[in-house]
Design a protein around this motif. Structure first.
Motif, PDB file in Angstrom:
ATOM      1  N   PHE A   1      23.227  54.395  48.259  1.00 35.10           N
ATOM      2  CA  PHE A   1      23.198  54.196  49.713  1.00 35.10           C
ATOM      3  C   PHE A   1      24.066  52.988  50.071  1.00 35.10           C
ATOM      4  N   HIS A   2      23.897  51.885  49.331  1.00 33.92           N
ATOM      5  CA  HIS A   2      24.615  50.656  49.637  1.00 33.92           C
ATOM      6  C   HIS A   2      26.080  50.697  49.212  1.00 33.92           C
ATOM      7  N   LEU A   3      26.417  51.638  48.340  1.00 33.77           N
ATOM      8  CA  LEU A   3      27.800  51.774  47.904  1.00 33.77           C
ATOM      9  C   LEU A   3      28.538  52.870  48.662  1.00 33.77           C
ATOM     10  N   SER A   4      27.899  53.460  49.667  1.00 30.13           N
ATOM     11  CA  SER A   4      28.466  54.637  50.328  1.00 30.13           C
ATOM     12  C   SER A   4      29.781  54.348  51.040  1.00 30.13           C
ATOM     13  N   GLU A   5      30.012  53.110  51.470  1.00 27.67           N
ATOM     14  CA  GLU A   5      31.286  52.784  52.121  1.00 27.67           C
ATOM     15  C   GLU A   5      32.419  52.648  51.106  1.00 27.67           C
ATOM     16  N   GLU A   6      32.080  52.676  49.821  1.00 25.51           N
ATOM     17  CA  GLU A   6      33.095  52.613  48.768  1.00 25.51           C
ATOM     18  C   GLU A   6      33.186  53.923  47.999  1.00 25.51           C
ATOM     19  N   CYS A   7      32.478  54.949  48.485  1.00 22.20           N
ATOM     20  CA  CYS A   7      32.399  56.230  47.787  1.00 22.20           C
ATOM     21  C   CYS A   7      33.123  57.311  48.584  1.00 22.20           C
ATOM     22  N   SER A   8      33.894  58.140  47.916  1.00 19.95           N
ATOM     23  CA  SER A   8      34.547  59.266  48.577  1.00 19.95           C
ATOM     24  C   SER A   8      33.548  60.405  48.762  1.00 19.95           C
ATOM     25  N   ASN A   9      33.703  61.140  49.870  1.00 21.00           N
ATOM     26  CA  ASN A   9      32.776  62.221  50.219  1.00 21.00           C
ATOM     27  C   ASN A   9      31.340  61.713  50.229  1.00 21.00           C
ATOM     28  N   ALA A  10      31.149  60.556  50.871  1.00 20.95           N
ATOM     29  CA  ALA A  10      29.878  59.835  50.779  1.00 20.95           C
ATOM     30  C   ALA A  10      28.693  60.616  51.340  1.00 20.95           C
ATOM     31  N   SER A  11      28.903  61.440  52.363  1.00 17.53           N
ATOM     32  CA  SER A  11      27.783  62.156  52.982  1.00 17.53           C
ATOM     33  C   SER A  11      27.109  63.138  52.026  1.00 17.53           C
ATOM     34  N   ILE A  12      27.820  63.516  50.977  1.00 15.01           N
ATOM     35  CA  ILE A  12      27.256  64.435  49.979  1.00 15.01           C
ATOM     36  C   ILE A  12      27.080  63.740  48.633  1.00 15.01           C
ATOM     37  N   ALA A  13      28.083  62.983  48.211  1.00 12.67           N
ATOM     38  CA  ALA A  13      28.031  62.365  46.889  1.00 12.67           C
ATOM     39  C   ALA A  13      26.923  61.313  46.788  1.00 12.67           C
TER      40      ALA A  13
ATOM     41  N   PHE B   1      34.830  54.838  44.396  1.00 11.71           N
ATOM     42  CA  PHE B   1      33.669  55.375  43.703  1.00 11.71           C
ATOM     43  C   PHE B   1      33.614  56.891  43.919  1.00 11.71           C
ATOM     44  N   THR B   2      33.272  57.618  42.860  1.00 16.45           N
ATOM     45  CA  THR B   2      33.047  59.054  42.950  1.00 16.45           C
ATOM     46  C   THR B   2      31.559  59.321  42.754  1.00 16.45           C
ATOM     47  N   LEU B   3      31.170  60.610  42.779  1.00 18.74           N
ATOM     48  CA  LEU B   3      29.769  60.950  42.511  1.00 18.74           C
ATOM     49  C   LEU B   3      29.346  60.397  41.158  1.00 18.74           C
ATOM     50  N   TRP B   4      30.205  60.566  40.138  1.00 20.55           N
ATOM     51  CA  TRP B   4      29.838  60.109  38.803  1.00 20.55           C
ATOM     52  C   TRP B   4      29.720  58.591  38.734  1.00 20.55           C
ATOM     53  N   THR B   5      30.732  57.858  39.261  1.00 23.33           N
ATOM     54  CA  THR B   5      30.683  56.402  39.156  1.00 23.33           C
ATOM     55  C   THR B   5      29.582  55.817  40.036  1.00 23.33           C
ATOM     56  N   THR B   6      29.297  56.453  41.177  1.00 20.37           N
ATOM     57  CA  THR B   6      28.174  56.005  42.005  1.00 20.37           C
ATOM     58  C   THR B   6      26.861  56.223  41.267  1.00 20.37           C
ATOM     59  N   PHE B   7      26.716  57.407  40.672  1.00 15.39           N
ATOM     60  CA  PHE B   7      25.536  57.685  39.857  1.00 15.39           C
ATOM     61  C   PHE B   7      25.443  56.701  38.698  1.00 15.39           C
ATOM     62  N   SER B   8      26.593  56.340  38.145  1.00 15.30           N
ATOM     63  CA  SER B   8      26.606  55.411  37.012  1.00 15.30           C
ATOM     64  C   SER B   8      26.042  54.050  37.412  1.00 15.30           C
TER      65      SER B   8
ATOM     66  N   ALA C   1      33.720  49.813  39.018  1.00 17.05           N
ATOM     67  CA  ALA C   1      33.358  51.209  38.785  1.00 17.05           C
ATOM     68  C   ALA C   1      33.538  51.570  37.317  1.00 17.05           C
ATOM     69  N   GLN C   2      34.628  51.086  36.714  1.00 14.73           N
ATOM     70  CA  GLN C   2      34.877  51.388  35.299  1.00 14.73           C
ATOM     71  C   GLN C   2      33.832  50.740  34.405  1.00 14.73           C
ATOM     72  N   VAL C   3      33.492  49.486  34.704  1.00  9.56           N
ATOM     73  CA  VAL C   3      32.497  48.768  33.896  1.00  9.56           C
ATOM     74  C   VAL C   3      31.140  49.450  33.982  1.00  9.56           C
ATOM     75  N   ASN C   4      30.749  49.829  35.197  1.00  7.17           N
ATOM     76  CA  ASN C   4      29.439  50.450  35.367  1.00  7.17           C
ATOM     77  C   ASN C   4      29.390  51.853  34.795  1.00  7.17           C
TER      78      ASN C   4
END
Length: 564
Positions: A286-298, A61-68, A211-214
């Protein structure tokens, strides 16, 4: 390793001082977690290790896909359509205009405070983990227990409530096409169950596919929202009905519809259930942070942006509807069983109505899938710490998809059972929405309350933080939720007019399980539940609670190590 040297982690780029991580670590030099010999940890893995967890997911997950995902869970268009009965029904257009703005002050304060905490401890456990870490000595397990169960209740009711709204819109569209058809409760139930099963299947896919679907679903949500905001005022046929194109502003902003037997001001506050439920999905990053890169900021950025952008566009949609609605009582009492569809029929040609309903249904489908994904991550995190019966099953990560498939289907089963509330009537199934609103915001606020009133300036923020405004914003968040929890439990009628069919069952459907959780704690759970099962304790407050059989730093020792 020399015990007088700063702790070191093996990373992909070599060795790194663990105290440079964007979260606070209390690891002693001899307790530094090392990556398996087959691979080194990335910087995100280091952060997670500093919090006490080993990496279990792929960070795709990136900032965009997490936001998505969070924007899909927010689902402004379908959320608004599903809760129009409460937003418009309790206070009319006044609650939809200036009422929304007032509510957003409190909601954005909650989101900002949550984002700050997320930056400091980006784990799937999210709010539950934060409550355990921030609570005063001895109170961590209880704080985590209450936060976790309240948050889980909001998550597990998310997908069924969204899918119920989507199913009602699908059948309302069929009724518009065939006026002789009147949707029945059992039909709404079966369509809702079908949507639940489809979403559970989709949520069991690998992380990259999810991530792609969302991302696709969230993009569609945004486009559909903009189209609807433009299409309604452009296509309204109010003039052909002998009405002005738009309702005068004095009426829209100044008239409070008497949708309850309480004073007008209380009615406006009761209408906030629509805003709160609509805006309750921004905790997903918050709950996806372990699947997100640069999680402390993204992840915190995704939380803040979801609430801010969602709140702004949501208010614009509210204005559009408030200025074009023709007859509020007719919207609320329509045989279609879906107020948004009834509203559209009042002010638009049938073809336009069907186009907007189609967009809303597709957006609702994407939203339900996002809710299923977010809920499964919460269930996985809590099962990992033994919160549920048979937790060892719900905490398993599928070896093929690298996702918590068992947790997905556990939530799906419970959600289908909750959908049976449909047979109790509109008011009864409406409890799903107010439960989701109350349960979510209670869970959101517990760690914020602890951080504001018990931790204060001793809080160690992550790279995304509120600076000197942190305490003030957190105080506003706590005050807002403290006001709204009892308000959202009020029925719309009082005295002799109050009957079981008109009762607000939120206090029972949410209060009874939470009361059981408290009794369970007092009788049994306090003896075995010790909070998040981490490898090492997380010291946010310059204090330590020792793990059984493990040597840990004492207060003041960490500073001495950092000076070396």
């Amino acid at each position: 390793m020399d015990e007088h040297k700063p702790p070191i982690i093996q990373t992909t780029t070599g060795q790194k001082d663990i105290f440079n991580e964007p979260v606070t670590s209390i690891l002693k030099p001899n307790d530094i977690p090392l990556a398996p010999s087959s691979a080194s940890w990335t910087s995100d893995d280091e952060v997670l290790a500093s919090l006490g967890y080993k990496p279990e997911f792929k960070r795709e997950f990136t900032l965009w896909t997490t936001f998505s995902v969070s924007f899909a869970v927010l689902g402004l268009l379908p959320s608004f359509a599903s809760t129009l009965y409460y937003g418009m029904g309790y206070a009319g257009t006044a609650g939809m205009t200036w009422g929304w703005l007032i509510a957003m002050v409190g909601i954005q304060s909650v989101a900002a405070s949550m984002a700050e905490i997320c930056s400091s401890m980006p784990t799937s456990g999210g709010l539950y983990y934060a409550s355990a870490v921030l609570a005063p000595p001895g109170w961590g397990p209880l704080a985590a227990w209450l936060t976790g169960w309240s948050n889980w209740m909001s998550q597990v009711t998310g997908a069924p409530s969204v899918n119920y709204g989507t199913a009602a819109m699908i059948l309302a569209a069929a009724s518009i096409q065939n006026p002789e058809y009147v949707p029945q409760n059992y039909q709404v139930f079966f369509v809702t169950v079908l949507l639940m099963l489809v979403h559970a299947t989709m949520a069991s896919l690998p992380t990259k596919r999810i991530a792609q679907v969302n991302s696709t679903g969230s993009t569609f949500n945004m486009i559909a929202l903009v189209i609807v905001i433009i299409l309604i005022p452009a296509g309204t046929n109010r003039v052909s009905q002998g009405l002005p194109r738009f309702t005068p502003s004095s009426e829209v902003w100044g008239t409070i519809y008497p949708g309850t037997e309480f004073p007008a001001g209380v009615g406006v506050l009761m209408s906030f259930v629509s805003v709160i439920w609509t805006m309750s999905g921004y905790d997903a990053p918050f709950h996806l942070s372990e699947e997100c890169s640069n999680a402390s900021i993204a992840s915190p950025r995704a939380i803040f942006l979801t609430s801010a952008i969602g709140g702004t566009f949501g208010w614009v949609l509210q204005l559009v509807v408030a200025y074009t609605v023709v007859d509020i009582p007719a919207v609320l009492s329509s045989d279609l069983g879906q107020p948004f569809a009834a509203y559209l029929i009042q002010c638009l040609p049938q073809q336009t109505v069907m186009a907007i309903l189609s967009l809303t249904i597709i957006a609702g489908f994407a939203m339900g899938q996002g809710c299923m994904v977010a809920a499964s991550r919460v269930t996985f995190a809590y099962a990992r710490d033994g919160c549920f019966p048979f937790s060892e099953y719900w905490s398993r990560v599928n070896k093929h998809t690298k996702t918590p498939v068992n947790a997905v289907w556990y939530n799906c089963t419970i959600g289908i059972c909750l959908v049976l509330l449909i047979f109790g009537g509109t008011i009864t199934i409406g409890a799903l929405f107010s439960i989701g609103a109350i349960a979510a915001f209670v869970a959101f606020t517990i760690p914020i309350f602890i951080r504001v009133f018990f931790v204060g300036d001793r809080f160690r923020p992550g790279p995304w933080n509120l600076g000197r405004f942190s305490i003030y914003i957190g105080s506003i968040a706590c005050a807002f939720v403290a006001l709204m929890v009892p308000i959202l439990c009020l029925p719309s009628v009082t005295g002799r007019n109050l009957s079981p069919s008109l009762m607000n069952w939120t206090v029972l459907v949410y209060g009874a399980p939470m009361a059981f959780v408290v009794v369970w704690w007092a009788v049994s759970a306090r003896k075995w539940f010790k909070g998040p099962k981490v490898n090492v304790e997380h010291m946010m407050l310059d204090r330590l609670e020792a793990i059984e059989g493990q040597e840990v730093l004492r207060p003041g020792e960490m500073e001495e190590v950092q000076k070396v």
